[in-house]
Design a protein around this motif. Structure first.
Motif, mmCIF file in Angstrom:
data_model
loop_
_atom_site.group_PDB
_atom_site.id
_atom_site.type_symbol
_atom_site.label_atom_id
_atom_site.label_comp_id
_atom_site.label_asym_id
_atom_site.label_seq_id
_atom_site.Cartn_x
_atom_site.Cartn_y
_atom_site.Cartn_z
ATOM 1 N N ARG A 79 0.834 -1.207 0.000
ATOM 2 C CA ARG A 79 0.000 0.000 0.000
ATOM 3 C C ARG A 79 0.869 1.258 0.000
ATOM 4 O O ARG A 79 0.559 2.224 -0.688
ATOM 5 N N ASP A 80 1.954 1.240 0.776
ATOM 6 C CA ASP A 80 2.845 2.402 0.817
ATOM 7 C C ASP A 80 3.463 2.661 -0.551
ATOM 8 O O ASP A 80 3.556 3.806 -0.992
ATOM 9 N N GLU A 82 2.234 1.746 -3.462
ATOM 10 C CA GLU A 82 1.183 2.220 -4.364
ATOM 11 C C GLU A 82 0.843 3.672 -4.075
ATOM 12 O O GLU A 82 0.595 4.456 -4.983
ATOM 13 N N ARG A 83 0.846 4.051 -2.790
ATOM 14 C CA ARG A 83 0.526 5.422 -2.416
ATOM 15 C C ARG A 83 1.596 6.382 -2.926
ATOM 16 O O ARG A 83 1.288 7.459 -3.410
ATOM 17 N N THR A 84 2.864 5.986 -2.832
ATOM 18 C CA THR A 84 3.920 6.867 -3.320
ATOM 19 C C THR A 84 3.965 6.888 -4.841
ATOM 20 O O THR A 84 4.473 7.847 -5.418
ATOM 21 N N GLU A 86 1.315 7.046 -6.705
ATOM 22 C CA GLU A 86 0.194 7.829 -7.205
ATOM 23 C C GLU A 86 0.701 9.190 -7.677
ATOM 24 O O GLU A 86 1.580 9.776 -7.068
#
Length: 137
Positions: A79-80, A82-84, A86
């Motif tokens: 998730r981290d 994928e978040r970075t 974005e």
């Protein structure tokens, strides 16, 4: 297992001597001792197997807990990442210009540097650009 004292053993021996007689008593005592030994070995073997099964089950539970912790950590890292990955709002605006379903490539380092320099350009820089244009004419 059973708590048998000396007095109980003495009574059993006297009754056995009276019932079986002196000829058969030693053979009966030996047979009884063999049977008691077999029973004790069987019971201790069962106890060992039960203990081994309990230990194996405890190990399985610990392994499952560790696997869950690793999976949670992996999901958190995923998730981290994928978040970075974005896009920023500015990059998202650029991507809106592209046709639907086609992702715009991320700007290169040069493009980002040029963009930052154009935003941070001082008025003196604009004047020198104007002088260059007039000198070129």
């Amino acid at each position: 297992m059973f708590d048998i004292g000396f007095l109980e053993l003495l009574i059993i021996g006297v009754v056995g001597l009276l019932v079986l007689g002196p000829e058969r008593l030693p053979k009966a005592a030996r047979t009884l001792g063999l049977w008691v030994g077999r029973i004790k070995r069987t019971v201790s073997g069962m106890q060992r197997e039960i203990n081994a099964q309990l230990e194996a089950e405890e190990l399985r539970q610990k392994l499952n807990e560790q696997q869950k912790k690793l999976d949670e950590g992996l999901e958190r890292v995923k998730r981290d990442v994928e978040r970075t990955a974005e896009p920023t709002p500015r990059e998202a605006g650029r991507q809106g210009d592209e046709p639907e379903g086609v992702a715009a490539p991320a700007p290169s380092a040069e493009e980002r540097l040029d963009d930052a320099l154009s935003r941070a350009r001082l008025p003196d820089d604009q004047d020198t650009d104007a002088h260059k244009d007039s000198a070129a004419r």
